[in-house]
Design a protein around this motif. Structure first.
Motif, PDB file in Angstrom:
ATOM      1  N   GLN A  60      25.882  33.713  83.504  1.00  0.00           N
ATOM      2  CA  GLN A  60      24.439  33.636  83.242  1.00  0.00           C
ATOM      3  C   GLN A  60      24.159  33.185  81.810  1.00  0.00           C
ATOM      4  O   GLN A  60      23.286  32.355  81.562  1.00  0.00           O
ATOM      5  CB  GLN A  60      23.785  35.004  83.491  1.00  0.00           C
ATOM      6  CG  GLN A  60      23.757  35.385  84.958  1.00  0.00           C
ATOM      7  CD  GLN A  60      23.316  36.824  85.162  1.00  0.00           C
ATOM      8  OE1 GLN A  60      23.730  37.722  84.421  1.00  0.00           O
ATOM      9  NE2 GLN A  60      22.494  37.051  86.164  1.00  0.00           N
ATOM     10  N   GLY A  90      22.411  29.617  80.461  1.00  0.00           N
ATOM     11  CA  GLY A  90      21.243  29.529  79.588  1.00  0.00           C
ATOM     12  C   GLY A  90      21.434  28.485  78.496  1.00  0.00           C
ATOM     13  O   GLY A  90      20.500  27.756  78.142  1.00  0.00           O
ATOM     14  N   ALA A 111      21.408  24.828  79.959  1.00  0.00           N
ATOM     15  CA  ALA A 111      20.057  24.360  80.269  1.00  0.00           C
ATOM     16  C   ALA A 111      19.403  23.624  79.101  1.00  0.00           C
ATOM     17  O   ALA A 111      18.476  22.843  79.285  1.00  0.00           O
ATOM     18  CB  ALA A 111      19.184  25.546  80.693  1.00  0.00           C
ATOM     19  N   PRO A 155      21.675  18.144  76.497  1.00  0.00           N
ATOM     20  CA  PRO A 155      21.385  16.898  77.215  1.00  0.00           C
ATOM     21  C   PRO A 155      22.309  16.794  78.429  1.00  0.00           C
ATOM     22  O   PRO A 155      23.488  17.181  78.344  1.00  0.00           O
ATOM     23  CB  PRO A 155      21.724  15.808  76.194  1.00  0.00           C
ATOM     24  CG  PRO A 155      21.813  16.481  74.864  1.00  0.00           C
ATOM     25  CD  PRO A 155      22.183  17.906  75.128  1.00  0.00           C
ATOM     26  N   ARG A 210      23.883  10.221  72.846  1.00  0.00           N
ATOM     27  CA  ARG A 210      23.159  10.330  71.567  1.00  0.00           C
ATOM     28  C   ARG A 210      23.145   8.984  70.871  1.00  0.00           C
ATOM     29  O   ARG A 210      24.107   8.275  70.925  1.00  0.00           O
ATOM     30  CB  ARG A 210      23.820  11.373  70.648  1.00  0.00           C
ATOM     31  CG  ARG A 210      23.571  12.775  71.135  1.00  0.00           C
ATOM     32  CD  ARG A 210      24.036  13.806  70.140  1.00  0.00           C
ATOM     33  NE  ARG A 210      23.865  15.138  70.691  1.00  0.00           N
ATOM     34  CZ  ARG A 210      22.731  15.840  70.609  1.00  0.00           C
ATOM     35  NH1 ARG A 210      21.689  15.347  70.014  1.00  0.00           N
ATOM     36  NH2 ARG A 210      22.660  17.041  71.143  1.00  0.00           N
ATOM     37  N   PRO A 265      12.023  24.449  72.036  1.00  0.00           N
ATOM     38  CA  PRO A 265      12.800  25.677  71.771  1.00  0.00           C
ATOM     39  C   PRO A 265      13.057  25.959  70.290  1.00  0.00           C
ATOM     40  O   PRO A 265      12.926  27.118  69.859  1.00  0.00           O
ATOM     41  CB  PRO A 265      14.111  25.422  72.520  1.00  0.00           C
ATOM     42  CG  PRO A 265      13.709  24.539  73.669  1.00  0.00           C
ATOM     43  CD  PRO A 265      12.650  23.635  73.108  1.00  0.00           C
ATOM     44  N   TYR A 283      11.523  20.597  78.496  1.00  0.00           N
ATOM     45  CA  TYR A 283      12.416  20.898  77.369  1.00  0.00           C
ATOM     46  C   TYR A 283      13.759  21.475  77.801  1.00  0.00           C
ATOM     47  O   TYR A 283      14.695  21.499  77.007  1.00  0.00           O
ATOM     48  CB  TYR A 283      11.758  21.884  76.396  1.00  0.00           C
ATOM     49  CG  TYR A 283      10.586  21.300  75.627  1.00  0.00           C
ATOM     50  CD1 TYR A 283      10.651  20.019  75.075  1.00  0.00           C
ATOM     51  CD2 TYR A 283       9.437  22.046  75.427  1.00  0.00           C
ATOM     52  CE1 TYR A 283       9.587  19.496  74.366  1.00  0.00           C
ATOM     53  CE2 TYR A 283       8.362  21.539  74.707  1.00  0.00           C
ATOM     54  CZ  TYR A 283       8.452  20.251  74.183  1.00  0.00           C
ATOM     55  OH  TYR A 283       7.399  19.752  73.471  1.00  0.00           O
ATOM     56  N   ILE A 284      13.812  22.062  79.006  1.00  0.00           N
ATOM     57  CA  ILE A 284      15.100  22.572  79.509  1.00  0.00           C
ATOM     58  C   ILE A 284      15.321  21.998  80.906  1.00  0.00           C
ATOM     59  O   ILE A 284      14.380  21.495  81.539  1.00  0.00           O
ATOM     60  CB  ILE A 284      15.167  24.126  79.518  1.00  0.00           C
ATOM     61  CG1 ILE A 284      14.095  24.716  80.444  1.00  0.00           C
ATOM     62  CG2 ILE A 284      15.035  24.691  78.098  1.00  0.00           C
ATOM     63  CD1 ILE A 284      14.245  26.217  80.652  1.00  0.00           C
ATOM     64  N   ALA A 285      16.555  22.096  81.363  1.00  0.00           N
ATOM     65  CA  ALA A 285      16.907  21.489  82.656  1.00  0.00           C
ATOM     66  C   ALA A 285      16.033  22.056  83.773  1.00  0.00           C
ATOM     67  O   ALA A 285      15.745  23.251  83.812  1.00  0.00           O
ATOM     68  CB  ALA A 285      18.382  21.753  82.945  1.00  0.00           C
ATOM     69  N   ALA A 311      17.428  24.986  85.877  1.00  0.00           N
ATOM     70  CA  ALA A 311      17.905  26.190  85.173  1.00  0.00           C
ATOM     71  C   ALA A 311      17.126  27.420  85.647  1.00  0.00           C
ATOM     72  O   ALA A 311      15.988  27.316  86.093  1.00  0.00           O
ATOM     73  CB  ALA A 311      17.729  26.026  83.667  1.00  0.00           C
ATOM     74  N   ASP A 331      18.186  33.179  82.750  1.00  0.00           N
ATOM     75  CA  ASP A 331      19.420  32.889  82.001  1.00  0.00           C
ATOM     76  C   ASP A 331      19.083  32.342  80.615  1.00  0.00           C
ATOM     77  O   ASP A 331      19.729  32.698  79.623  1.00  0.00           O
ATOM     78  CB  ASP A 331      20.286  31.864  82.747  1.00  0.00           C
ATOM     79  CG  ASP A 331      20.892  32.445  84.017  1.00  0.00           C
ATOM     80  OD1 ASP A 331      20.910  33.687  84.146  1.00  0.00           O
ATOM     81  OD2 ASP A 331      21.335  31.659  84.869  1.00  0.00           O
ATOM     82  N   VAL A 332      18.067  31.478  80.566  1.00  0.00           N
ATOM     83  CA  VAL A 332      17.643  30.938  79.264  1.00  0.00           C
ATOM     84  C   VAL A 332      17.127  32.088  78.391  1.00  0.00           C
ATOM     85  O   VAL A 332      17.402  32.135  77.181  1.00  0.00           O
ATOM     86  CB  VAL A 332      16.574  29.842  79.470  1.00  0.00           C
ATOM     87  CG1 VAL A 332      16.044  29.338  78.129  1.00  0.00           C
ATOM     88  CG2 VAL A 332      17.157  28.689  80.291  1.00  0.00           C
ATOM     89  N   LEU A 375      21.530  20.790  68.754  1.00  0.00           N
ATOM     90  CA  LEU A 375      22.014  20.798  70.142  1.00  0.00           C
ATOM     91  C   LEU A 375      21.074  20.090  71.101  1.00  0.00           C
ATOM     92  O   LEU A 375      21.471  19.705  72.197  1.00  0.00           O
ATOM     93  CB  LEU A 375      22.117  22.241  70.656  1.00  0.00           C
ATOM     94  CG  LEU A 375      23.109  23.186  70.027  1.00  0.00           C
ATOM     95  CD1 LEU A 375      23.033  24.526  70.737  1.00  0.00           C
ATOM     96  CD2 LEU A 375      24.507  22.609  70.136  1.00  0.00           C
ATOM     97  N   LEU A 376      19.794  20.021  70.715  1.00  0.00           N
ATOM     98  CA  LEU A 376      18.761  19.596  71.667  1.00  0.00           C
ATOM     99  C   LEU A 376      18.709  18.076  71.772  1.00  0.00           C
ATOM    100  O   LEU A 376      19.031  17.374  70.812  1.00  0.00           O
ATOM    101  CB  LEU A 376      17.405  20.149  71.215  1.00  0.00           C
ATOM    102  CG  LEU A 376      17.339  21.674  71.041  1.00  0.00           C
ATOM    103  CD1 LEU A 376      15.966  22.089  70.505  1.00  0.00           C
ATOM    104  CD2 LEU A 376      17.630  22.404  72.341  1.00  0.00           C
ATOM    105  N   PRO A 377      18.314  17.559  72.922  1.00  0.00           N
ATOM    106  CA  PRO A 377      18.175  16.111  73.057  1.00  0.00           C
ATOM    107  C   PRO A 377      17.156  15.610  72.039  1.00  0.00           C
ATOM    108  O   PRO A 377      16.142  16.288  71.787  1.00  0.00           O
ATOM    109  CB  PRO A 377      17.622  15.927  74.477  1.00  0.00           C
ATOM    110  CG  PRO A 377      17.859  17.228  75.178  1.00  0.00           C
ATOM    111  CD  PRO A 377      17.893  18.288  74.128  1.00  0.00           C
ATOM    112  N   ARG A 379      14.203  14.086  80.161  1.00  0.00           N
ATOM    113  CA  ARG A 379      15.036  14.671  81.233  1.00  0.00           C
ATOM    114  C   ARG A 379      14.702  14.012  82.565  1.00  0.00           C
ATOM    115  O   ARG A 379      13.581  13.714  82.812  1.00  0.00           O
ATOM    116  CB  ARG A 379      14.796  16.181  81.349  1.00  0.00           C
ATOM    117  CG  ARG A 379      15.436  16.930  80.211  1.00  0.00           C
ATOM    118  CD  ARG A 379      15.353  18.421  80.388  1.00  0.00           C
ATOM    119  NE  ARG A 379      15.880  19.107  79.228  1.00  0.00           N
ATOM    120  CZ  ARG A 379      17.173  19.362  79.021  1.00  0.00           C
ATOM    121  NH1 ARG A 379      18.067  18.986  79.911  1.00  0.00           N
ATOM    122  NH2 ARG A 379      17.567  19.965  77.931  1.00  0.00           N
TER     123      ARG A 379
END
Lengths: 206, 206
Positions: A191, A195, A198, A201, A206, B90, B156-158, B161, B165-166, B199-201, B206
Motif C-alpha cells: 500500500q 502511494g 501514484a 510519471p 523527462r 502535491p 496530479y496522481i495516477a 491509484a 494509499d496516497v 519526483l513529480l512530472p 497523464r
C-alpha cells in the motif's frame, strides 16, 4: 595454537557484546529507554551485572551502542539497494528498503523497528543520544543521496534537483513508514509503495 | 445578566482547561511523557494541584487530552489546505501543511511539534495513549485521502491509484518531516518540498 588464542578470545568478546546489545534492543523496543532498567537487561540477556558492566559502564553507553548497532544493521540492509545495477526507480528502491527492514524484524522475532520511535523521542531529551541519533540520520541521508544521484543519471528525477533534497524526502518517507507501521499498523509495504508509484510519471520520460 | 452567567462560566472553564493543556504540552515537548511529573505541570501552568486535578484526574488523562488538543490544532491547520480551490499540486500542498505546522511552533514560542515524537514513542508503551495516537493518525490520513481524491480529479496522481494509499504516503512524508526537523534539524521546508518536486512530472500530463 598460541597465535589462535587472541582471535578466539576476540570473537568471544564480540559475540558476548552482541548478545548484550540484542537483549538491550528487545528491552528498549518493548519499554522505551526511560522505562528500561539495567536489571531488565541483565534478566533479558541472562548475564550477570558484572558481565554487562564490563562492556557497558552505564545505561547511557548501552543506549548509544544500541543506536549504533541498529544503525549498522539498517546500513547493511541499505547496501542491497545501493548495489543494484541498474538502479531501480524510486518506488522499487523504497520497496527494497522496506523489505530489508521487515527482515530485521523477522530475524529478531520481534517488532524491533519500534525502537526507532524511542530513539527519536529520547534524542530530544538527552543530548548524547541526540548526537548519536543525528549521526545515524545523516548517514542514512548520505546513502539516499547516493541513490538519488543514480536516479538522476537514469532520468527518474528532475535533472536540476539537488540529490541532498531528494535524500531528505526519502529519509522522511522511510521514517514515516516506520511510524505508521508501529502506531497505526495498517500500511502494508504494497500500500505504501503504491502511494509513491501514484506520484511518479508513468513512463519516466523527462 | 442572569442568562449571561453560565456562558461566561463555561468560557472561563474552557480557557482554564486550554491553559492547563498548553502548559502540559510545553512540559511534554521538553521532557517527554515519562519525564514529566504532575508537579511540573502545576509549576508550568501556575495553577494549584487542586485546580489541575479538577480538569484532569491523572497524568494519563492529561497525556490523552494533550494528544487530542495537538490533533485538533493540526486538523485546523489542515483545513487551509483542503479548502484551497483549485487544489494545488502535491508539493505545494505539503508546503502549505509544513508552513501551518511552523505557525504552531511560532504561536507557542517553542518547538512544540517535537511532542509528536514523544507521542509516537509512548504509543508503543501505553495502550490508552496508543489508541489516542492511532485515532489521530487515522484522522490525518482521512484528510490526506480527501486531498488525494482531488489530486486525482486534477490529474496530479495516477488515475488508477487508491487515494488511501496516497494518504498513507503523505502521512509518512509529514511524519518524516517532523522527525527530521526535530532530530537532524537541517531540512528546511524549501529543501524538503524541493525533494518532492523532483519526483513529480514536470507538466503533470497523464
Amino acid at each position: 595454537m598460541v597465535m589462535a588464542m587472541p582471535r578466539v578470545s576476540e570473537a568471544h568478546l564480540n559475540a558476548r557484546r552482541d548478545q548484550i546489545l540484542e537483549a538491550a534492543w528487545r528491552c528498549f523496543a518493548r519499554n522505551g529507554f526511560p522505562g528500561t532498567s539495567m536489571q531488565d537487561i541483565f534478566t533479558e540477556s541472562g548475564l550477570s551485572a558484572g558481565a554487562v558492566y564490563r562492556y557497558f559502564p552505564s545505561k547511557l553507553e548501552l543506549v548509544k551502542a544500541t543506536t549504533e548497532h541498529v544503525s549498522q544493521i539498517a546500513d547493511d540492509a541499505f547496501d542491497s539497494v545501493v548495489r543494484s545495477e541498474p538502479i531501480p526507480p524510486p518506488d522499487t528502491c523504497v520497496r527494497l528498503v522496506v523489505d530489508a527492514l521487515g527482515r530485521i524484524d523477522q530475524l529478531q522475532e520481534a517488532d524491533l523497528t519500534g525502537v526507532a520511535l524511542h530513539m527519536w523521542s529520547e534524542a530530544l531529551r538527552e543530548p548524547a543520544i541526540g548526537a548519536a541519533v543525528e549521526a545515524v540520520g545523516i548517514n542514512v541521508r548520505r546513502r539516499w543521496a547516493e541513490v538519488a544521484t543514480r536516479w538522476q543519471a537514469a532520468g527518474y528525477i528532475a535533472g536540476d534537483a539537488d540529490p541532498d533534497d531528494v535524500a531528505r524526502l526519502f529519509y522522511g518517507i522511510m521514517a514515516g513508514y516506520i511510524i505508521q507501521k508501529c502506531v497505526i499498523g495498517d500500511a502494508t509495504p504494497d500500500q505504501y509503495v503504491a502511494g509513491l508509484s501514484a506520484l511518479l510519471p508513468a513512463d519516466f520520460s523527462r
